[in-house]
Design an enzyme around this catalytic site. Sequence first.
Site, PDB file in Angstrom:
ATOM      1  N   GLU A 172       0.826  -1.215   0.000  1.00  0.00           N
ATOM      2  CA  GLU A 172       0.000   0.000   0.000  1.00  0.00           C
ATOM      3  C   GLU A 172       0.859   1.262   0.000  1.00  0.00           C
ATOM      4  O   GLU A 172       0.506   2.257  -0.629  1.00  0.00           O
ATOM      5  CB  GLU A 172      -0.949   0.009   1.205  1.00  0.00           C
ATOM      6  N   HIS A 175       1.685   2.394  -3.320  1.00  0.00           N
ATOM      7  CA  HIS A 175       0.627   3.221  -3.930  1.00  0.00           C
ATOM      8  C   HIS A 175       0.663   4.636  -3.344  1.00  0.00           C
ATOM      9  O   HIS A 175       0.538   5.620  -4.070  1.00  0.00           O
ATOM     10  CB  HIS A 175      -0.756   2.621  -3.665  1.00  0.00           C
TER      11      HIS A 175
HETATM   12  N1  TQI Z   1      -6.474  -3.469  -2.814  1.00  0.00           N
HETATM   13  C1  TQI Z   1      -6.072  -2.962  -4.019  1.00  0.00           C
HETATM   14  C2  TQI Z   1      -4.542  -2.723  -3.969  1.00  0.00           C
HETATM   15  O1  TQI Z   1      -4.044  -1.948  -3.151  1.00  0.00           O
HETATM   16  C3  TQI Z   1      -6.752  -1.704  -4.467  1.00  0.00           C
HETATM   17  C4  TQI Z   1      -6.577  -1.613  -5.962  1.00  0.00           C
HETATM   18  C5  TQI Z   1      -7.167  -2.374  -6.904  1.00  0.00           C
HETATM   19  C6  TQI Z   1      -5.686  -0.745  -6.631  1.00  0.00           C
HETATM   20  N2  TQI Z   1      -6.701  -1.989  -8.156  1.00  0.00           N
HETATM   21  C7  TQI Z   1      -5.791  -1.018  -8.005  1.00  0.00           C
HETATM   22  C8  TQI Z   1      -4.816   0.206  -6.178  1.00  0.00           C
HETATM   23  C9  TQI Z   1      -5.043  -0.327  -8.947  1.00  0.00           C
HETATM   24  C10 TQI Z   1      -4.060   0.889  -7.113  1.00  0.00           C
HETATM   25  C11 TQI Z   1      -4.150   0.627  -8.493  1.00  0.00           C
HETATM   26  O2  TQI Z   1      -3.872  -3.344  -4.772  1.00  0.00           O
HETATM   27  S1  TQI Z   1      -6.367  -5.068  -2.508  1.00  0.00           S
HETATM   28  C12 TQI Z   1      -2.816  -6.801  -2.662  1.00  0.00           C
HETATM   29  C13 TQI Z   1      -2.140  -7.834  -3.475  1.00  0.00           C
HETATM   30  C14 TQI Z   1      -4.711  -5.480  -2.216  1.00  0.00           C
HETATM   31  C15 TQI Z   1      -4.089  -6.435  -2.968  1.00  0.00           C
HETATM   32  O3  TQI Z   1      -7.019  -5.139  -1.261  1.00  0.00           O
HETATM   33  O4  TQI Z   1      -6.870  -5.869  -3.562  1.00  0.00           O
HETATM   34  C16 TQI Z   1      -2.149  -6.195  -1.624  1.00  0.00           C
HETATM   35  C17 TQI Z   1      -4.060  -4.872  -1.184  1.00  0.00           C
HETATM   36  F1  TQI Z   1      -2.934  -8.252  -4.409  1.00  0.00           F
HETATM   37  F2  TQI Z   1      -1.034  -7.415  -4.003  1.00  0.00           F
HETATM   38  F3  TQI Z   1      -1.852  -8.843  -2.692  1.00  0.00           F
HETATM   39  C18 TQI Z   1      -2.770  -5.233  -0.878  1.00  0.00           C
HETATM   40 CL1  TQI Z   1      -0.559  -6.668  -1.193  1.00  0.00          CL
HETATM   41 ZN    ZN Z   2      -2.166  -2.619  -5.067  1.00  0.00          ZN
END
Ligand code: TQI
Ligand code: ZN
Length: 355
Positions: A172, A175
Amino acid sequence: MTVAEMVTADASFSRKIRVMQKFFGLQVTGKLDYSTMAVMNKPRCGMPDVANYHLFPGEPKWTKTTLTYRIDKYTATMSKSDVDRAIDMGLKAWSDAAPLSFVKTNQGEADIMISFESGDHGDSYPFDGPRGTLAHAFAPGEGLGGDTHFDNAERWTPGANGFNLFTVAAHEFGHALGLGHSSDPTALMYPTYKYQHPIGFRLPKDDVKGIQALYGTKHSGQKTSVVSESPHPAHCHPNLSFDAVTALGNELLFFKDRSFWRRQTQLTTLRANSIAASFPQLMANVDAAYEIAERGTAYFFKGPHYWATRGLRIQGPPRLIYDFGLPSIVQKIDAAVHLTSSKKTLFFVGEDFYR
Ligand code: TQI
Ligand code: ZN
Ligand code: CA
Ligand code: ZN
């Protein structure tokens, strides 16, 4: 029912398809349609040198290099100190790779506001209960920018069960610093969850390239003159502090950076020595040290390792501090002391101590 209808009927499959479509910039239908199949069948580039990271549209980034963060709401499934550690280490992964530093605050508005939230929490991206979305972070910017929310419905853990908070937080923060997803399966920013052990974690190459594309390389143009002119710091400098101090026989040993001083109890002069010359295994930057006088043994700590000495001689290879029962998330200790009267050793880590 056609095959296409069967697969779209499976909600988790559909969710995966949607994630993939979003990632490849396709229309997000959640269905295995023709353009999605085409992307799936496309040969992938196997050249290791191709950058696979992505930035957000418009390439938002922070315009300062010191960012504040504040953990505003904690979760019930993890201790506060485990949360603090996972967050710190998640940020450290990025500050190790680019000229960024993170400063923790406990009040007011920080650049990166961190909280555990349930369901609808006021930012129009409600969480969805266990699994599904784990967390989200806003791209760099004012207000919500950089803020990072974790779904409180997940079982967050400091270990390998449930969802490892360090792993998701590190992703996160990518991002929150301006990185989108990477198509490199070894990248932290690759959009699938894979447990990462927090201790000794180093940001994969592709993520390093991504963060350096935004913020430059660490210490570019500022490194050369930092090494002090005198090989040892002046021991009378009013601001001098020590990394570690221990007794050893009838001497006191003071450690600082690459130097240590030996003070014999009957002597008043101090002479600087190079740690690397006397204790090549330690090299520099000792975290902590203590002596068990009855055994004539001292222990030196550096990162997750410790060494035992007999007199001024290190005995054997380094061992791991977890031998002492420290939790596996502890990466280094700040100080240690042995209390002869109670035969107990105390280890200090951040705001905690272990006995
Ligand atoms: N949350 C998504 C993420 O942070 C939110 C998201 C979806 C997003 N599409 C995106 C953010 C495109 C930015 C750009 O990725 S999640 C993982 C994974 C998530 C997923 O809850 O799906 C992690 C959060 F897939 F990498 F494991 C953390 Cl580490
Ligand atoms: Zn992500
Ligand atoms: Ca969820
Ligand atoms: Zn949110």
